[in-house]
Write a protein that holds these residues in place. Sequence first.
Motif, short mmCIF file in Angstrom:
data_model
loop_
_atom_site.label_atom_id
_atom_site.label_comp_id
_atom_site.label_asym_id
_atom_site.label_seq_id
_atom_site.Cartn_x
_atom_site.Cartn_y
_atom_site.Cartn_z
N GLN A 1 -65.22 -87.85 -75.05
CA GLN A 1 -64.66 -87.68 -76.37
C GLN A 1 -65.76 -87.40 -77.39
O GLN A 1 -66.94 -87.64 -77.14
N LYS B 1 -72.47 -96.55 -76.06
CA LYS B 1 -72.46 -96.35 -77.51
C LYS B 1 -73.78 -96.78 -78.16
O LYS B 1 -74.02 -96.48 -79.33
N SER C 1 -66.40 -88.97 -80.09
CA SER C 1 -67.08 -90.20 -80.53
C SER C 1 -68.16 -90.65 -79.55
O SER C 1 -69.01 -91.46 -79.91
N ASP C 2 -68.10 -90.17 -78.31
CA ASP C 2 -69.09 -90.58 -77.31
C ASP C 2 -70.47 -90.05 -77.63
O ASP C 2 -71.48 -90.72 -77.33
N ARG D 1 -71.17 -87.82 -80.67
CA ARG D 1 -71.36 -87.20 -81.98
C ARG D 1 -72.58 -87.78 -82.70
O ARG D 1 -73.21 -87.09 -83.51
N PHE D 2 -72.90 -89.03 -82.47
CA PHE D 2 -74.05 -89.66 -83.14
C PHE D 2 -75.39 -89.21 -82.55
O PHE D 2 -76.44 -89.51 -83.10
#
Length: 797
Positions: free
Chosen positions: A67, A47, A69-70, A72-73
Amino acid sequence: MTPDNEPVGNFHFVYIMTLIVGSTIRFSDESDFAVDMSKKGLTHVPKDLPLKTRVLDVSQNNISELQVSDIRFLSALRMLTLSHNRLQQVDFSVFKFNEDLEYLDLSYNQLRNLTCHSVVNFKHLDLSFNDFDVPPICQEFGNLTQLHFLGFSAVKLPQLVLLPIAHLYLNHILLDLRRYYGKANETDSLPILNTKKLHLVFRPDSSFSVQMKISVNTLECLQLTNIKLNDKNCQILIIFLSQLTRGPALMNFTLHHMETTWKCLVRVFQFLWPKPVEYLNIYNLTIVERIGKEHFTYSETALKALKIEHVTNQVFIFSQTALYMVFSEMNIRMLTISDTPFVHMLCPQAPSTFQFLNFTQNVFTDSIFQKCSTLVRLQTLILQKNGLKDLSKVGRMTKDMPSLETLDVSRNSLGSDRHEGNCTWAGSIQVLNLSSNALTDSVFRCLPLKVKVLDLHNNKIKSIPAHIMKLEALQELNMAFNSLVDLPGCGTFSSLSVLIIEHNSVSHPSAQFFQSCQQITSIKAGSNPFLCTCELRDFIKSLGQLSSEVVEGWPDSYKCAYPEGYKGILLKDFHLSELSCSPALLMATIGATLLVLAVSLTFFCIHLDVPWYLRMVCQWTQARRRNRSIPLEELQRALEFHAFISYSEHDSAWVKSELVPNLENAGLRLCLHERNFVPGKSIVENIVNCIEKSYKSIFVLSPHFVQSEWCHYELYFAHHNLFHEGANNLILILLEPIPQNSLPSKFHKLRALMTQRTYLEWPEEKSKRGLFWANIRATFNPNLMLVTVNQSSDVRT
């Protein structure tokens, strides 16, 4: 994955890494946005990655789920490698925030399900070597107009499964069929695919049995991996290839990890001979069962090159002629058979079409191609890593090859001593590689005369003989990793332009090399044990005048090895003065320095009246020596006078009328030369005695005093006595002003005393004279006890 699949994995990994490295290089101009987290034992994507990450490699970990969230940033992500993990399913919606993602590698996972989504515009999508039952081709893939590479796996191939991508024009399709099985007596048929390269990977542990019709437009390169054949199923492969090799664009056909009988291999050759294939490559070939004579028809063929690398022969008893003749009679231009147990190769029976032969890493001996006159078109012959031992036999091998230009016999066991100077070569050889052998200095007497490029690195050469054949055409010479102690001159290499002589024993090369080799455009002479002494300066200067393009590795590879004090210093930083390196100049410099020193010393001696001082010292010493020879009772060492008065005869009137009466009226006993010098003694002795017997010495200074030679004596002896006795016994009376520039250089002490104003001035005003006499009387001790003696007089001349 079984061991048999390792070549496929290696090929695939190299392909992927090439793309990753290429893209990383493109990004390197902006910033370091490539992150390598492979082989870290990760169970999820980290992360804490930089937000601007563009290339992310998390391969060979234990990630089982991906996922949103893994990643997306990571909005700038363009390349993601997730191969060799434990993913079982992927939802393409996780990439909806990664709009710039172009490269996605999910190969070598455990994927069984793929959830489709409006995917981003991939250019590289690899889903191969997973557990899909049917190809994971989504309808949305049809919108990937920029897709260049697509890899996928399948157990079954439904007829319309590839229809969504049938209209796409791809560069490369990788189809993993290791778990594929077809129905008995049924042939699967795939729709027409548009790709330039098709790579099919089959089962590694069973005989080839795929019955499938694949039509590919614009196919240029076909690669099949894991082909296991015998005499029974050989025809199945030929039928399979019939459809794929039909197109006129197919030029390159590669068989990787192939096991076959000799009979089937010849049948495959015969099948491909009339096809449009120009380049046939076979890697990791294993021959089984038996090798016998097979009929082969060498009809017209489009094939230009056959390459076979890494052959394992499991047939131990066979006719070598049956094996070698199939290859030796091929009517193609280029043949490569490397890394095999082949011990020989037959000479073609008729003039051959071979222009390029590469037999690297076999077991060929010196008998290869001896008395072979049919290789008339051969231009390049490579025999690296074989069993060649005799250089003269290699030369004789080439004499009937009139077109041979390049010969590579490196990494053998060649020697040249046995047939020194008795060598015959093809006159057309221009490039000769003899590196990594056992050649010595005599190799220079066994070389083709017209060679232009000669590679002799990694041999046992200690020197280049002075009298050798002239290699007037030689342009490039590689002598690295030998035992040479000096750079070779260009007396016999008049055209030499490139010289590599690094890693030798060159310690003190001569700068004359650059004078004899005027055409040098590149020299590589670093990593030698340079002896940094005066003799090396000219060579360093010559190197420094050349550009870095000419002197390769300069300055980092050019270092001093000796002497110990300079070890490790770059040659460019090594400096010795011209003086320390020229004995003649050193002697001349010493002589000139001594001469200048002598002249300077003489000048200063004269300027400072050194001779006068020396004379005074001599007279002083003599006088004191004579005084010491007089018995103690005769030498009155006790003080007899309060003061000795030194003055010029021109100032005697003032002395007698003013100085003497005033001091004697005060009770002081004075010593005057005209009444106290002892007759019979020299003037110098009288001066010394009077000064020593006087408590003080009074000097009446005036311009006349400065001009008096005897006054000089008296002042010098009084001055000398001051430092000898350690007493402050000087009283200076300035009767008349004395200009500083009128004082002789030997009066430097007087000049210093006068500068400090340690003297009494005779006042012109009578009112001030009382203080003047009081100051003089105050310098005497009234309790001083003097010895009374008979006085006598003498007059100085």
